[in-house]
Design an enzyme around this catalytic site. Structure first.
Site, PDB file in Angstrom:
ATOM      1  N   HIS A 193     -72.285   2.885 144.635  1.00  0.00           N
ATOM      2  CA  HIS A 193     -72.529   1.450 144.478  1.00  0.00           C
ATOM      3  C   HIS A 193     -71.440   0.617 145.146  1.00  0.00           C
ATOM      4  O   HIS A 193     -71.717  -0.266 145.966  1.00  0.00           O
ATOM      5  CB  HIS A 193     -72.602   1.088 142.997  1.00  0.00           C
ATOM      6  CG  HIS A 193     -73.802   1.629 142.299  1.00  0.00           C
ATOM      7  ND1 HIS A 193     -75.009   1.818 142.924  1.00  0.00           N
ATOM      8  CD2 HIS A 193     -73.987   2.036 141.015  1.00  0.00           C
ATOM      9  CE1 HIS A 193     -75.885   2.304 142.057  1.00  0.00           C
ATOM     10  NE2 HIS A 193     -75.288   2.448 140.905  1.00  0.00           N
ATOM     11  N   ASP A 206     -80.365   2.961 146.249  1.00  0.00           N
ATOM     12  CA  ASP A 206     -79.225   2.418 145.514  1.00  0.00           C
ATOM     13  C   ASP A 206     -79.632   1.004 145.129  1.00  0.00           C
ATOM     14  O   ASP A 206     -79.699   0.109 145.965  1.00  0.00           O
ATOM     15  CB  ASP A 206     -77.968   2.392 146.385  1.00  0.00           C
ATOM     16  CG  ASP A 206     -76.729   1.932 145.620  1.00  0.00           C
ATOM     17  OD1 ASP A 206     -76.890   1.142 144.658  1.00  0.00           O
ATOM     18  OD2 ASP A 206     -75.616   2.335 145.972  1.00  0.00           O
ATOM     19  N   HIS A 207     -79.922   0.796 143.840  1.00  0.00           N
ATOM     20  CA  HIS A 207     -80.533  -0.472 143.435  1.00  0.00           C
ATOM     21  C   HIS A 207     -79.625  -1.669 143.690  1.00  0.00           C
ATOM     22  O   HIS A 207     -80.108  -2.795 143.772  1.00  0.00           O
ATOM     23  CB  HIS A 207     -80.958  -0.425 141.965  1.00  0.00           C
ATOM     24  CG  HIS A 207     -79.825  -0.430 140.990  1.00  0.00           C
ATOM     25  ND1 HIS A 207     -79.164   0.706 140.606  1.00  0.00           N
ATOM     26  CD2 HIS A 207     -79.238  -1.452 140.322  1.00  0.00           C
ATOM     27  CE1 HIS A 207     -78.226   0.398 139.739  1.00  0.00           C
ATOM     28  NE2 HIS A 207     -78.245  -0.902 139.538  1.00  0.00           N
TER      29      HIS A 207
END
Length: 484
Positions: free
Chosen positions: A240, A177-178
């Site tokens: 996110h 998950d960036h």
């Protein structure tokens, strides 16, 4: 101040979907930046794997074009770019068939870390894992990087986890998950757990509420087909925003190591109360004079998929009992902005009288754009004529506070890929964490489907539906302005 660059051990990184959009925009330019910084070992290699009928030189030309387009400043270093391109290989592979797999097995080395980045659609994750195992590339030094979505509900997430577990151990699976690789997100943990100033106040006794906003100014663009099957709840809220939620609310881990950190995040998700129907608002952007509306972009005039979600959540534990968390995310909003705002309670008694007004401290963590941290404090307004109070920010915008060298910190993908090579899973999601997040989100989505409700329309370039404003206004609070 100059940041330290610690080289990683030699590795082979195979990018499945190596000619795709994510590889071109983020992964390959990010790897080039790490190469320029001296972090990639001399023997490290990057191997593209895709269906496109290219040879190695053709792939290197494609990568050169991608880096020149998406990181033109770094691409001016022609000597470094040529050297990086010399590290690239390419293999034509059929993910669903047999062709190319023996060639790929010959291409990667067995005497170093081997990482396989699944930059492809989720339907291929299981197929790729199975073939890597079948062709002897799933040994103890191998690891896989899996992009979201990790399923579309609890059932499919469990099935995906089970499939991957047949071929790789959990410590070899990196669910990326960036958002967790962003510099400010990691600074959030440093602020919380590295300073005695904040942690004693980080609870419902002193915090009035917390807002988490991830706003985008663009529409669904070319992702219409995927997005109309997912929606904002699945695409953003469940992953996110949930990750940001966990980091802001979790208890201090015993150590900054993978399992202690992820154990505490998991506790937050398990302590979440079910979200009541009246505490969630979803919307869908309409057309403007400049751009089409959501339904036109996804080419589905009857779509009931949301492009905006706002909700109020509660955590049933001692630290946060009674403290609301307001989360919202949406497309085609008034600006591109992501932030976490911790709004502290008013002082219990003001000695300055009613004319001084009400003032609260606000800690703002900006994720994008202009990453940084700001603490709002109350001071006396300069000048004679009495005690007039105003709020001013103590601002640590990284570009201003650290100078141009340190402000150019690694992109989230750069950092996370290097963590994969190091074998550090702290900033990656564990299987049980993913499943618990879906267990929380599924009833919300099921409720919409059962009630047959449609998302509320909102104007492009706005802050979302008016009902989202009412969600927080009825509690005597207000959303922070969405601004760049």
């Amino acid at each position: 101040m100059v940041s330290r660059v610690i080289p990683v051990d030699p590795f082979d990184l195979v990018i499945f979907g190596g000619t795709g959009d994510l590889a071109r925009r983020k992964i390959l330019p990010g790897l080039f930046r790490r190469f320029r910084a001296g972090q990639m070992g001399e023997e490290s290699r990057v191997i593209g794997a895709a269906r496109s009928d290219l040879d190695v030189e053709g792939y290197r030309a494609l990568v050169r074009e991608a880096i020149e387009e998406f990181d033109p400043v770094s691409a001016r270093d022609h000597e470094a770019l040529d050297a990086f391109l010399g590290r690239l290989g390419y293999v034509v592979v059929d993910a669903l068939g047999t062709s190319g797999w023996a060639d790929l097995a010959d291409e990667v080395s067995s005497d170093r870390v081997r990482a396989f980045y699944f930059s492809v659609g989720p339907r291929l994750f299981g197929e790729l894992a199975e073939r890597l195992h079948k062709h002897g590339m799933a040994d103890h030094d191998s690891r896989i990087v899996v992009e979201k979505p990790f399923g579309r509900d609890l059932e499919t997430a469990k099935a995906l986890n089970a499939t991957l577990a047949k071929h790789f151990h959990e410590h070899q699976i990196y669910r990326i998950d960036h958002y967790l690789g962003k510099e400010t997100v990691q600074n959030l943990m440093a602020i919380r757990f590295g300073n005695t100033l904040f942690e004693p106040l980080w609870n419902g006794q002193y915090v009035d509420h917390i807002q988490i906003t991830v706003a985008e100014s663009v529409g669904v663009g070319g992702r219409g087909d995927y997005y109309d099957r997912a929606g904002a709840m699945r695409d953003m809220m469940q992953n996110h925003l949930m990750q940001l939620f966990c980091l802001i609310a979790m208890e201090p881990p015993a150590k900054f190591e993978p399992d202690p950190v992820r154990d505490e995040k998991l506790k937050v998700i398990r302590a979440l109360d079910p979200v009541e129907p009246e505490d969630v608002v979803r919307g869908q952007y309409e057309a403007s004079a400049e751009a089409p509306g959501y339904r036109e972009q996804v080419e589905n005039p009857d779509s009931t998929t949301e492009s905006f979600v706002a909700l109020k959540a509660h955590i049933s534990n001692w630290r946060w009992a009674g403290t609301p968390f307001y989360l919202r995310t949406g497309k085609r909003l008034k600006a591109r902005a992501s932030e976490i705002a911790v709004i502290f309670k008013d002082a219990p008694h003001s000695i300055f009288g009613a004319e001084a007004g009400r003032h609260a401290n606000i800690l703002t963590i900006r994720l994008q754009p202009n990453e940084g941290i700001e603490l709002g404090v109350t001071i006396k307004e300069p000048g004679p004529g009495g005690m007039r109070l105003i709020d001013v920010p103590l601002d640590m915008t990284f570009a201003e506070a650290l100078g141009p060298d340190d402000a150019d910190f690694p992109d989230a993908y750069e950092r996370l890929i290097m963590d994969v090579i190091r074998g550090n899973q702290t900033l990656f999601m564990r299987d049980d964490e993913v499943e618990e997040a879906w267990a929380w989100a599924d009833p919300i989505i099921a409720g919409w489907e059962t009630r047959g409700t449609s998302p509320l329309p909102y104007a492009s370039g706005s802050s979302g539906p008016d009902e989202a404003l009412a969600l927080i206004h009825r509690d005597g609070r207000h959303w922070r302005e969405i601004k760049p």
